[in-house]
Write a protein that holds these residues in place. Sequence first.
Motif, PDB file in Angstrom:
ATOM      1  N   GLY A   1     -87.038  63.272  20.257  1.00  0.00           N
ATOM      2  CA  GLY A   1     -85.956  63.445  19.287  1.00  0.00           C
ATOM      3  C   GLY A   1     -86.528  63.796  17.929  1.00  0.00           C
ATOM      4  O   GLY A   1     -87.741  63.927  17.770  1.00  0.00           O
ATOM      5  N   ASP A   2     -85.630  63.945  16.950  1.00  0.00           N
ATOM      6  CA  ASP A   2     -86.079  64.208  15.582  1.00  0.00           C
ATOM      7  C   ASP A   2     -86.207  62.886  14.830  1.00  0.00           C
ATOM      8  O   ASP A   2     -85.326  62.023  14.946  1.00  0.00           O
ATOM      9  N   TYR A   3     -87.268  62.775  14.068  1.00  0.00           N
ATOM     10  CA  TYR A   3     -87.488  61.562  13.268  1.00  0.00           C
ATOM     11  C   TYR A   3     -87.802  61.969  11.834  1.00  0.00           C
ATOM     12  O   TYR A   3     -88.596  62.890  11.607  1.00  0.00           O
ATOM     13  N   LYS A   4     -87.189  61.265  10.900  1.00  0.00           N
ATOM     14  CA  LYS A   4     -87.554  61.454   9.489  1.00  0.00           C
ATOM     15  C   LYS A   4     -88.689  60.477   9.194  1.00  0.00           C
ATOM     16  O   LYS A   4     -88.623  59.315   9.607  1.00  0.00           O
ATOM     17  N   ILE A   5     -89.718  60.959   8.495  1.00  0.00           N
ATOM     18  CA  ILE A   5     -90.843  60.060   8.164  1.00  0.00           C
ATOM     19  C   ILE A   5     -90.743  59.665   6.692  1.00  0.00           C
ATOM     20  O   ILE A   5     -90.672  60.520   5.811  1.00  0.00           O
ATOM     21  N   LEU A   6     -90.697  58.350   6.474  1.00  0.00           N
ATOM     22  CA  LEU A   6     -90.616  57.829   5.108  1.00  0.00           C
ATOM     23  C   LEU A   6     -91.862  57.008   4.818  1.00  0.00           C
ATOM     24  O   LEU A   6     -92.327  56.259   5.699  1.00  0.00           O
ATOM     25  N   LEU A   7     -92.387  57.141   3.631  1.00  0.00           N
ATOM     26  CA  LEU A   7     -93.503  56.292   3.215  1.00  0.00           C
ATOM     27  C   LEU A   7     -92.931  55.244   2.267  1.00  0.00           C
ATOM     28  O   LEU A   7     -92.242  55.592   1.297  1.00  0.00           O
ATOM     29  N   GLU A   8     -93.212  53.990   2.589  1.00  0.00           N
ATOM     30  CA  GLU A   8     -92.711  52.922   1.716  1.00  0.00           C
ATOM     31  C   GLU A   8     -93.867  52.458   0.847  1.00  0.00           C
ATOM     32  O   GLU A   8     -94.865  51.945   1.359  1.00  0.00           O
ATOM     33  N   TYR A   9     -93.743  52.660  -0.441  1.00  0.00           N
ATOM     34  CA  TYR A   9     -94.876  52.331  -1.316  1.00  0.00           C
ATOM     35  C   TYR A   9     -94.413  51.917  -2.699  1.00  0.00           C
ATOM     36  O   TYR A   9     -93.261  52.111  -3.084  1.00  0.00           O
ATOM     37  N   SER A  10     -95.388  51.370  -3.432  1.00  0.00           N
ATOM     38  CA  SER A  10     -95.203  51.063  -4.835  1.00  0.00           C
ATOM     39  C   SER A  10     -96.214  51.905  -5.605  1.00  0.00           C
ATOM     40  O   SER A  10     -97.351  52.059  -5.149  1.00  0.00           O
ATOM     41  N   CYS A  11     -95.806  52.441  -6.737  1.00  0.00           N
ATOM     42  CA  CYS A  11     -96.691  53.387  -7.432  1.00  0.00           C
ATOM     43  C   CYS A  11     -96.565  53.220  -8.943  1.00  0.00           C
ATOM     44  O   CYS A  11     -95.484  53.452  -9.498  1.00  0.00           O
ATOM     45  N   PRO A  12     -97.644  52.825  -9.623  1.00  0.00           N
ATOM     46  CA  PRO A  12     -97.577  52.701 -11.080  1.00  0.00           C
ATOM     47  C   PRO A  12     -97.540  54.074 -11.745  1.00  0.00           C
ATOM     48  O   PRO A  12     -97.890  55.073 -11.115  1.00  0.00           O
ATOM     49  N   GLU A  13     -97.155  54.098 -12.986  1.00  0.00           N
ATOM     50  CA  GLU A  13     -97.006  55.380 -13.681  1.00  0.00           C
ATOM     51  C   GLU A  13     -98.283  56.219 -13.616  1.00  0.00           C
ATOM     52  O   GLU A  13     -98.250  57.425 -13.349  1.00  0.00           O
ATOM     53  N   ALA A  14     -99.424  55.568 -13.823  1.00  0.00           N
ATOM     54  CA  ALA A  14    -100.688  56.312 -13.868  1.00  0.00           C
ATOM     55  C   ALA A  14    -100.994  57.013 -12.547  1.00  0.00           C
ATOM     56  O   ALA A  14    -101.717  58.004 -12.511  1.00  0.00           O
ATOM     57  N   SER A  15    -100.467  56.478 -11.447  1.00  0.00           N
ATOM     58  CA  SER A  15    -100.744  57.073 -10.137  1.00  0.00           C
ATOM     59  C   SER A  15     -99.687  58.094  -9.722  1.00  0.00           C
ATOM     60  O   SER A  15     -99.858  58.801  -8.730  1.00  0.00           O
ATOM     61  N   SER A  16     -98.601  58.161 -10.484  1.00  0.00           N
ATOM     62  CA  SER A  16     -97.500  59.023 -10.034  1.00  0.00           C
ATOM     63  C   SER A  16     -97.812  60.493 -10.270  1.00  0.00           C
ATOM     64  O   SER A  16     -98.736  60.843 -11.001  1.00  0.00           O
ATOM     65  N   LYS A  17     -97.060  61.338  -9.599  1.00  0.00           N
ATOM     66  CA  LYS A  17     -97.192  62.803  -9.674  1.00  0.00           C
ATOM     67  C   LYS A  17     -98.516  63.290  -9.105  1.00  0.00           C
ATOM     68  O   LYS A  17     -98.996  64.358  -9.477  1.00  0.00           O
ATOM     69  N   GLN A  18     -99.132  62.499  -8.257  1.00  0.00           N
ATOM     70  CA  GLN A  18    -100.326  62.983  -7.559  1.00  0.00           C
ATOM     71  C   GLN A  18     -99.886  63.543  -6.200  1.00  0.00           C
ATOM     72  O   GLN A  18     -98.875  63.110  -5.650  1.00  0.00           O
ATOM     73  N   GLU A  19    -100.683  64.437  -5.649  1.00  0.00           N
ATOM     74  CA  GLU A  19    -100.329  64.972  -4.342  1.00  0.00           C
ATOM     75  C   GLU A  19    -101.062  64.212  -3.240  1.00  0.00           C
ATOM     76  O   GLU A  19    -102.240  63.865  -3.372  1.00  0.00           O
ATOM     77  N   GLY A  20    -100.320  63.957  -2.175  1.00  0.00           N
ATOM     78  CA  GLY A  20    -100.893  63.293  -1.022  1.00  0.00           C
ATOM     79  C   GLY A  20    -100.603  64.102   0.229  1.00  0.00           C
ATOM     80  O   GLY A  20     -99.754  65.005   0.215  1.00  0.00           O
ATOM     81  N   LEU A  21    -101.319  63.778   1.302  1.00  0.00           N
ATOM     82  CA  LEU A  21    -101.147  64.502   2.559  1.00  0.00           C
ATOM     83  C   LEU A  21    -100.708  63.543   3.652  1.00  0.00           C
ATOM     84  O   LEU A  21    -101.268  62.445   3.776  1.00  0.00           O
ATOM     85  N   MET A  22     -99.705  63.958   4.414  1.00  0.00           N
ATOM     86  CA  MET A  22     -99.282  63.178   5.573  1.00  0.00           C
ATOM     87  C   MET A  22     -99.424  64.088   6.790  1.00  0.00           C
ATOM     88  O   MET A  22     -98.823  65.154   6.838  1.00  0.00           O
ATOM     89  N   ASN A  23    -100.266  63.675   7.698  1.00  0.00           N
ATOM     90  CA  ASN A  23    -100.493  64.498   8.888  1.00  0.00           C
ATOM     91  C   ASN A  23     -99.851  63.834  10.092  1.00  0.00           C
ATOM     92  O   ASN A  23    -100.133  62.679  10.406  1.00  0.00           O
ATOM     93  N   PHE A  24     -98.932  64.574  10.755  1.00  0.00           N
ATOM     94  CA  PHE A  24     -98.321  64.064  11.986  1.00  0.00           C
ATOM     95  C   PHE A  24     -98.602  65.063  13.090  1.00  0.00           C
ATOM     96  O   PHE A  24     -98.268  66.258  12.956  1.00  0.00           O
ATOM     97  N   ASN A  25     -99.229  64.615  14.153  1.00  0.00           N
ATOM     98  CA  ASN A  25     -99.424  65.457  15.327  1.00  0.00           C
ATOM     99  C   ASN A  25    -100.046  66.813  14.946  1.00  0.00           C
ATOM    100  O   ASN A  25     -99.567  67.858  15.349  1.00  0.00           O
ATOM    101  N   ASN A  26    -101.099  66.767  14.131  1.00  0.00           N
ATOM    102  CA  ASN A  26    -101.870  67.955  13.711  1.00  0.00           C
ATOM    103  C   ASN A  26    -101.151  68.904  12.765  1.00  0.00           C
ATOM    104  O   ASN A  26    -101.605  70.013  12.535  1.00  0.00           O
ATOM    105  N   THR A  27    -100.026  68.498  12.224  1.00  0.00           N
ATOM    106  CA  THR A  27     -99.403  69.299  11.161  1.00  0.00           C
ATOM    107  C   THR A  27     -99.447  68.469   9.878  1.00  0.00           C
ATOM    108  O   THR A  27     -99.132  67.272   9.897  1.00  0.00           O
TER     109      THR A  27
END
Length: 595
Positions: free
Chosen positions: A508-534
């Motif tokens: 089926g289709d699944y939405k992937i959500l990341l649950e996190y806490s992020c201080p101002e200094a860490s915000s607006k950074q880019e991250g990578l989420m890899n699922f099944n080689n994408t």
Amino acid sequence: MSILKAFITTGILSALTFTSSIAQDIERWDKQANEKENPNTKWFKEAKFGMFIHWGLYSKLGGVWNGKDYYGSGEWLMHQAKVPVADYAKVANEFNPVKFNANEWADLAKDAGIKYMVITAKHHEGFAMYDSKVSDFNIVKASPYGKDPMKALSEATRKRGIQFGFYYSQFLDWHEPNGGGNSWDFDETKKDYLKYYKEKSIPQLKELLTNYGNLGIVWFDMPGGLDKKQTQELVDSMHALQPKSLFSSRVGQGLGDYRTFGDSEVPATPIKGAWESIYTHNDSWGYITHDMNFKSPKEIIQLLANVASKGGNLMLNVGPDGEGNIPLYSVKYLRETGKWLQTNGESIYGTTYGLIPAQPWGVTTSAPGKLYLHVLNNPRNGKIRVPGVNVAVAKVFQLANKQPVKWIKQGNDIIVDMPKSLNDHNTVLAVQFSGKLNDGYAASIPQVSLQYDFNTIEAVNARVKGNAKIESLTYSHYFGDWKHTTCITNMNSSEDEATFKFSITEAGDYKILLEYSCPEASSKQEGLMNFNNTTYKFQTLRTSEFNSGKPLLFIKHPVAIVSVDKPGVYTIKISPDTAGKSLFNLKSVILQPVL
Ligand code: FHN
């Protein structure tokens, strides 16, 4: 003595101000017990459900001083408002808990399914809630009530087959010039903590261990001022009075008889041996008139199941008011919990941690030849999957009414039909089997299914690489109302990676959500989420700073939708795109079916 003072000033006191942002300070809770297990822990390990009672002069104040409302831990009011000792002592003149009724309290505990009770004999304010010859600052001498409620309560409790114990704050005493913690009236550098131990703390503990019959527990709290040898001497002299009594790990220096975790903390994984989680019913230990955040019966029952699934006891606190009334919602919701325990208690009392780890539908507890399934989230299709059942199943039945339910086996999984009569709080199914059930914690991976609104895979399930680490972050909302969240932290560069491996049981289709806490200094950074080689890119969103005295806010950030063609084992990998600041504090990844 000077070394002791240095230890106290640099270590304990910085935690006591509740303003430090250093989580390590809070480790002073002393969660480690003596490695040599006390032979008397059997009753404790079987008990599973205890009642904590915080009752003192602060109960009369109800979180209000000079017309101002204070929030958070009400028993810290004297400290929060920096009330001078002489002014605070006057509260005793008005403290008259005429509504206190030992039998009513003990009946409530019995009805709630409580197996042990621990009550504050003296909290940090220094007021003894019993007849003490050591200090006149006690309920018999200093209050119009003039009686010893602890005598009656210890007797009423034991009469109902409930173990009775005392909480005693052995180092903090804001009333005494040499007690720990009061720096607004007394000069910390001039304090002689050992004198305090010698003249008040130890003699009062001796009174408590001598005059109130067998104590199941002596619940020490907030150790300080003693080195290991001195703590050992304290422990030995107290055990000489009551060899069978169990001492909480907060006696300090790893010398307790069982482990008490931090306030409102459940360990992320099962723990062997004797231990307990302690929780407030609302946001405070001591009574607060304006705190109505009481946990519902469902929350209590699910918390109890969760703690038992990790192998521990839950000791839930109630804070009676200054007249001696236990708050209405504590009475009501504890009785409701007791009703659930009447028919489902077998799945809690005497159990050990659940050999099958947490599933999207709930948690498990174990007993010889039995596995209890605590179904906390009901599946859409009315069927739950239990992985890793490597034994011969004889039958599966609903514990509350003993009615069998249908089940089939698929390899080592069993698929169980949910009964028609679901319990709103927690439907317990018992799996009766022969053979030896494997401990699923070593090998199994989390399950993800279309049947639940959310499939949450907690940080503790991840494997981390590089500098990334899994740690518990401790913080509070008001003051002293501690919360603990296990997160993946320290993801600073693309080498620092977290991998979540799980089994998806339906395409089926699944939405992937990341649950996190992020201080101002860490915000607006880019991250990578890899699922099944994408790989999917995302940008971190600001939530809040991490400061132990403030709320730590978490966001559920959708980062991708993925289409899963067939059931199987999948992985999600998360890392920063480039080197920079720590990406965020990652609490969980959530797979949400797209319906
Ligand atoms: O400071 C105390 C607090 O008031 C309360 O008694 C709790 C209960 O575990 N113990 C201390 C904080 O950890």
